[in-house]
Write a protein that holds these residues in place. Structure first.
Motif, PDB file in Angstrom:
ATOM      1  N   UNK A  49       0.420  -1.309  -0.325  1.00  0.00           N
ATOM      2  CA  UNK A  49       0.008  -0.192  -0.086  1.00  0.00           C
ATOM      3  C   UNK A  49       0.600   1.554  -0.302  1.00  0.00           C
ATOM      4  N   UNK A  50       1.534   1.598   0.915  1.00  0.00           N
ATOM      5  CA  UNK A  50       2.454   2.971   0.964  1.00  0.00           C
ATOM      6  C   UNK A  50       3.703   3.149   0.124  1.00  0.00           C
ATOM      7  N   UNK A  76       2.297   6.796  -6.560  1.00  0.00           N
ATOM      8  CA  UNK A  76       0.795   7.740  -7.252  1.00  0.00           C
ATOM      9  C   UNK A  76       1.484   9.008  -6.629  1.00  0.00           C
ATOM     10  N   UNK A  77       2.690   9.715  -6.069  1.00  0.00           N
ATOM     11  CA  UNK A  77       2.574  11.222  -5.666  1.00  0.00           C
ATOM     12  C   UNK A  77       3.615  11.368  -6.723  1.00  0.00           C
ATOM     13  N   UNK A  78       4.366  10.421  -7.136  1.00  0.00           N
ATOM     14  CA  UNK A  78       5.470  10.356  -8.454  1.00  0.00           C
ATOM     15  C   UNK A  78       4.241  11.073  -9.856  1.00  0.00           C
ATOM     16  N   UNK A  92       0.775  12.679   0.761  1.00  0.00           N
ATOM     17  CA  UNK A  92       0.920  11.042   0.790  1.00  0.00           C
ATOM     18  C   UNK A  92       1.753  10.349   0.629  1.00  0.00           C
ATOM     19  N   UNK A  93       2.654  11.203  -0.284  1.00  0.00           N
ATOM     20  CA  UNK A  93       4.438  10.768   0.189  1.00  0.00           C
ATOM     21  C   UNK A  93       4.125  10.743   2.014  1.00  0.00           C
ATOM     22  N   UNK A  94       4.428  11.883   2.713  1.00  0.00           N
ATOM     23  CA  UNK A  94       4.912  11.989   3.926  1.00  0.00           C
ATOM     24  C   UNK A  94       3.847  10.647   4.165  1.00  0.00           C
ATOM     25  N   UNK A 113       5.842   7.262   6.984  1.00  0.00           N
ATOM     26  CA  UNK A 113       5.545   7.000   7.853  1.00  0.00           C
ATOM     27  C   UNK A 113       5.755   5.438   7.767  1.00  0.00           C
ATOM     28  N   UNK A 114       4.939   4.732   7.406  1.00  0.00           N
ATOM     29  CA  UNK A 114       4.432   3.168   7.196  1.00  0.00           C
ATOM     30  C   UNK A 114       5.714   2.671   6.905  1.00  0.00           C
TER      31      UNK A 114
END
Length: 315
Positions: A96-97, A103-105, A215-217, A221-222
């Motif tokens: 998922x992360x 997605x962020x890219x 989203x990246x942050x 974290x995960x």
């Protein structure tokens, strides 16, 4: 392992699903997201060809990337739901992360494209055509996206999925973006303000970049095994210490990996208890934690109360 459906009650009073029910909801949400994005791509492409609006183009690009992100989410969620195996003893939740970083890219790339396109329109402004068609398409987009967001929020309440939260964030932003585009089209059509269109395009690009950062942050974290939020850690302590035989809890460590939560800690009990009794108490506390956090993997070490030992610095 129990394959039944487990539920817990959230702070809002909603039963949270786990197991097969959670998997079904996650698959439903990801499939609906991809379908909605594909429909919006078609109608927005038609609207852009008819209006030549950079604001409409910005929402088209955003929908293209939403579709890509939703497809990544669909694949990632299905992979994350695969049970642990011999090579992946902690499961596949970090798919998922990893998908969220992808997605962020994509989102960052779309923002850069919009900045370039909007900047060109400042140099060579263009008159918009068929603004009423563009407005109608944006209204349709808002209604379709609102229906999807309502479904996603229901799934988030039932599952707590970070992947669906990230996907929903895109679409909540889309509602605001589409509303902004309607304003830009109206102002351009009514007052001939040709620079409003690229200005809104730049504003949308900035919003997309902000979403990419969020989203990246969350994904990092995960991936870096950040602790669960402090209110959830406090709830874990409360549950453990509520047992009459548990006199203390230390070295509590928590993390999340997709849908999977991991809880580890040391509970302190009377040193005179037999090993069998201490083991039974630990099992009871673990069961209570699993009821509060469905699907969590809980490991509690038993320590005699009052014995001095080296403890984790940040437990």
């Amino acid at each position: 392992m129990d394959n039944g459906t487990a539920v817990s009650v959230s702070s809002a009073g909603t039963k949270r699903a786990a197991g097969p029910e959670a998997a079904r909801l996650l698959r439903l949400a990801t499939t609906a997201s991809v379908a909605t994005a594909c429909i919006l791509i078609v109608v927005k492409l038609i609207a852009f060809l008819l209006t030549d609006s950079v604001s409409v183009l910005s929402t088209l690009v955003d929908s293209l990337l939403d579709a890509a992100a939703s497809i990544i989410n669909l694949i990632a969620v299905r992979h994350a739901l695969v049970p642990a195996d011999r090579e992946h003893r902690f499961g596949h939740g970090k798919a998922e992360p990893l998908a969220a970083l992808g997605q962020a890219a994509f989102i960052t790339g779309s923002a850069v494209f919009l900045i370039i396109e909007a900047s060109q329109r400042f140099v060579s402004p263009r008159s918009l055509m068929n603004g009423d068609i563009g407005i109608a398409v944006m209204v349709f987009s808002i209604l379709a996206t609102m229906a999807l967001v309502m479904l996603q929020r229901y799934v988030i309440r039932r599952t707590g999925s970070l992947a669906i939260k990230a996907d929903s964030l895109h679409y909540v932003g889309d509602i605001l973006v589409n509303a902004a585009v309607i304003v830009a089209l109206v102002l351009t059509a009514q007052f001939g303000w040709r620079y409003i269109d690229p200005i809104f395009g730049l504003a949308i690009a900035a919003y997309i970049l902000f979403n990419a950062w969020q989203i990246s942050a969350g994904a990092m974290d995960m991936l870096m095994d950040r602790e669960l939020p402090e209110d959830e850690r406090a709830r874990i302590r409360e549950i453990a210490l509520a047992h009459s035989s548990v006199k203390g809890l230390h070295d509590l460590r928590t993390r999340a990996s997709g849908q999977q939560i991991f809880i580890q800690g040391h509970i302190e009990m009377d040193g005179a208890l037999s090993l069998l009794k201490a083991h039974a108490i630990a099992d009871e506390v673990e069961d209570e934690l699993r009821q509060a956090f469905p699907g969590a993997e809980v490991i509690l070490h038993q320590d005699p109360y009052g014995v001095e030992e080296e403890r984790a610095r940040f437990a």
